[in-house]
Write a protein that holds these residues in place. Structure first.
Motif, short mmCIF file in Angstrom:
data_model
loop_
_atom_site.label_atom_id
_atom_site.label_comp_id
_atom_site.label_asym_id
_atom_site.label_seq_id
_atom_site.Cartn_x
_atom_site.Cartn_y
_atom_site.Cartn_z
N GLY A 207 0.81 -1.23 0.05
CA GLY A 207 -0.17 0.04 -0.21
C GLY A 207 0.92 1.17 -0.02
O GLY A 207 1.90 1.34 0.71
N HIS A 208 0.42 2.16 -0.67
CA HIS A 208 1.19 3.59 -0.93
C HIS A 208 0.39 4.67 -0.73
O HIS A 208 -0.81 4.45 -1.40
N PHE A 209 0.63 5.63 0.20
CA PHE A 209 -0.31 6.79 0.19
C PHE A 209 0.09 8.16 -0.28
O PHE A 209 1.39 8.62 -0.09
N TYR A 210 -0.73 8.78 -1.22
CA TYR A 210 -0.36 9.97 -1.73
C TYR A 210 -1.07 11.03 -1.24
O TYR A 210 -2.31 10.80 -0.87
N LEU A 211 -0.21 12.27 -1.03
CA LEU A 211 -0.91 13.41 -0.28
C LEU A 211 -0.60 14.40 -1.12
O LEU A 211 0.56 14.69 -1.38
N ARG A 212 -1.61 15.28 -1.55
CA ARG A 212 -1.25 16.32 -2.48
C ARG A 212 -1.95 17.71 -1.45
O ARG A 212 -3.07 17.74 -1.29
N ILE A 213 -0.77 18.76 -1.64
CA ILE A 213 -1.11 20.04 -0.87
C ILE A 213 -1.44 21.00 -2.03
O ILE A 213 -0.26 21.35 -2.86
N SER A 214 -2.66 21.72 -2.19
CA SER A 214 -2.71 22.62 -3.06
C SER A 214 -3.76 23.69 -2.69
O SER A 214 -3.59 24.04 -1.32
N GLU A 215 -4.73 23.96 -3.41
CA GLU A 215 -5.72 24.99 -2.95
C GLU A 215 -6.52 24.32 -1.52
O GLU A 215 -6.89 24.77 -0.78
N GLY A 216 -6.76 22.99 -1.79
CA GLY A 216 -7.22 22.08 -0.54
C GLY A 216 -5.88 21.13 -0.42
O GLY A 216 -4.99 21.09 -1.02
N ILE A 217 -6.41 19.97 0.37
CA ILE A 217 -5.53 18.83 0.58
C ILE A 217 -6.36 17.54 0.58
O ILE A 217 -7.36 17.42 1.09
N GLY A 218 -5.73 16.93 -0.01
CA GLY A 218 -6.64 15.43 -0.11
C GLY A 218 -5.25 14.20 -0.31
O GLY A 218 -4.39 14.52 -0.52
N GLY A 219 -6.03 13.08 -0.33
CA GLY A 219 -4.99 11.99 -0.32
C GLY A 219 -5.66 10.73 -0.88
O GLY A 219 -6.98 10.76 -0.92
N ALA A 220 -5.03 9.79 -0.98
CA ALA A 220 -5.40 8.42 -1.69
C ALA A 220 -4.60 7.45 -1.28
O ALA A 220 -3.46 7.58 -1.19
N CYS A 321 3.64 18.62 -2.83
CA CYS A 321 3.37 20.12 -2.19
C CYS A 321 4.37 21.05 -2.75
O CYS A 321 5.41 20.75 -3.53
N PRO A 322 3.89 22.24 -2.55
CA PRO A 322 5.03 23.27 -3.17
C PRO A 322 6.25 23.52 -2.44
O PRO A 322 7.05 24.12 -2.77
N TRP A 323 6.34 22.96 -1.36
CA TRP A 323 7.46 23.47 -0.38
C TRP A 323 8.44 22.22 -0.03
O TRP A 323 9.21 22.07 0.92
N SER A 324 8.53 21.17 -1.06
CA SER A 324 9.50 20.32 -0.78
C SER A 324 11.10 20.61 -1.02
O SER A 324 11.89 19.71 -0.48
N THR A 325 11.22 21.72 -1.35
CA THR A 325 12.55 22.36 -1.40
C THR A 325 12.83 22.87 0.01
O THR A 325 14.12 23.29 0.19
N SER A 326 11.87 23.11 0.66
CA SER A 326 12.23 23.78 2.23
C SER A 326 12.75 22.71 3.30
O SER A 326 12.15 21.80 3.47
#
Length: 376
Positions: A207-220, A321-326
């Motif tokens: 199992g692998h979980f994907y999380l996306r941060i944008s205008e909102g936040i969702g995952g699957a 997410c947009p902040w992977s470089t932080s």
């Protein structure tokens, strides 16, 4: 190979689907290796390969290995440009589409600004777009359409979308009347999750979980190559985990949801509150303040990920997410997630922060390909 009916014809069709899926995954292989990997007879595989060669869907590359005895293995590969699919992503006042080949490489794309407030009008616009794409690419295997919100993918029904302000909309019927190829309806984030797992070549049995941060936040959660949607299609709604009781109010009406603290609008607001005019784009002007905001956001996200580790036990969590470089953000995520989860669970969960963001439209096109490979 075209075939209809039952019995041997259906068995051969399903075997072809297995071969196509394997060719898409491996890119280059041989008849012998296909037969071994799929536990099919060499004769069955050869018949399928001969048929695909005749249709111009694959090509032979010549010998890939020469053994001391016996016939050499002849390399074969798909011609990905011969098999295309399209993905159309809907967001608030935006339609973004991509046409991809069988290896998910982008062949064409466009982003359109439009009014998404009226479902009937937008669905008519989407139907027209689908027809235009089919005129330009008549060999499309299908079209995937993605929406933000709670979507029943089997029924093609939108239960509710806060970003679009839609409720109880029959998506599939309105499109199926005008589109002659297979249609797949999905939530945008869940489509992106399929792409994330595919691109990284992650083991399908885990199992692998994907999380996306944008205008909102969702995952699957993706397991065995499929997205787990849950009983009411809300599995993965990690954005509405409460991580700060009595925190800021979320769009769902509750307080302290992850989305109200870590989404792009939330972080944008926090930066501007610390220093007027400060944003992620001009972050170099105030690195200390930016690091403080990033560390706080990472801590909130890490707290949510620790719950995912404990409840779902995924092998990988992909944070898009947009902040992977932080460094401050990523370190806070890791430290908090590992500190709040069981040591054993944390040690067996890989946290992945991809540098390049994924496009859900690509995931929707991939979902069409995976649907075409499903056995009947």
């Amino acid at each position: 190979m075209k075939t209809n009916g039952k019995g041997p014809a259906l068995l051969r069709l399903n075997n072809q689907k297995r071969v196509m899926a394997q060719l898409r995954t491996l890119r280059v292989t041989s008849r012998q290796d296909l037969a071994e990997a799929l536990t099919l007879s060499k004769n069955t595989v050869s018949l399928i390969i001969d048929d695909l060669l005749e249709q111009g869907l694959i090509e032979e590359l010549g010998p890939v290995s020469v053994a001391a005895a016996g016939r050499p293995k002849i390399g074969i590969t798909l011609r990905p440009e011969k098999l295309k699919s399209a993905g159309i992503m809907v967001e608030r006042n935006v339609i973004h589409w991509r046409v991809c080949d069988y290896f998910s490489q982008v062949l064409a794309e466009a982003t359109l600004r439009t009014d998404t407030s009226n479902p009937t009008r937008l669905l008519a616009e989407l139907a027209m777009l689908c027809r235009e794409l089919l005129e330009r690419y008549p060999d499309l295997l299908g079209i995937g359409l993605g929406f933000p919100g709670i979507v029943d993918p089997r029924r093609g029904w939108m239960h509710i979308s806060l970003p679009l302000e839609w409720q109880d909309v029959d998506l599939l019927s309105a499109l199926r009347r005008h589109v002659r190829v297979p249609i797949r309806i999905m939530n945008n984030v869940k489509a992106a999750a399929l792409l994330a797992v595919e691109l990284r070549g992650l083991a399908v049995e885990s199992g692998h979980f994907y999380l996306r941060i944008s205008e909102g936040i969702g995952g699957a959660l993706v397991q065995h190559g499929e997205v787990f949607t849950g009983h009411s299609w809300t599995a993965g709604e990690v954005g509405h985990l409460v991580v700060q009781p009595n925190g800021p109010r979320c769009s769902c009406g509750r307080r302290g949801c992850l989305e109200a603290l870590v989404s792009q609008p939330a972080v944008k607001q926090q930066l501007a509150q610390r220093q007027p005019g400060l944003s992620w784009q001009n972050r170099d002007s105030a690195p200390r303040i930016v690091d403080e905001v990033m560390a706080q956001a990472g801590g909130y996200l890490g707290a949510a990920l620790s719950q995912i580790m404990l409840l779902l036990n995924p092998a990988t969590i992909i944070v898009d997410c947009p902040w992977s470089t932080s460094e401050a953000f990523c370190k806070a995520v890791r430290d908090t997630a590992h500190g709040n989860a069981l040591t054993f669970s944390a040690a067996h969960t890989q946290l992945d922060f991809p540098e390049n963001r994924l496009d859900p439209a690509n995931g929707l096109a991939l979902a069409v390909l995976k649907q075409s490979e499903q056995r009947v």
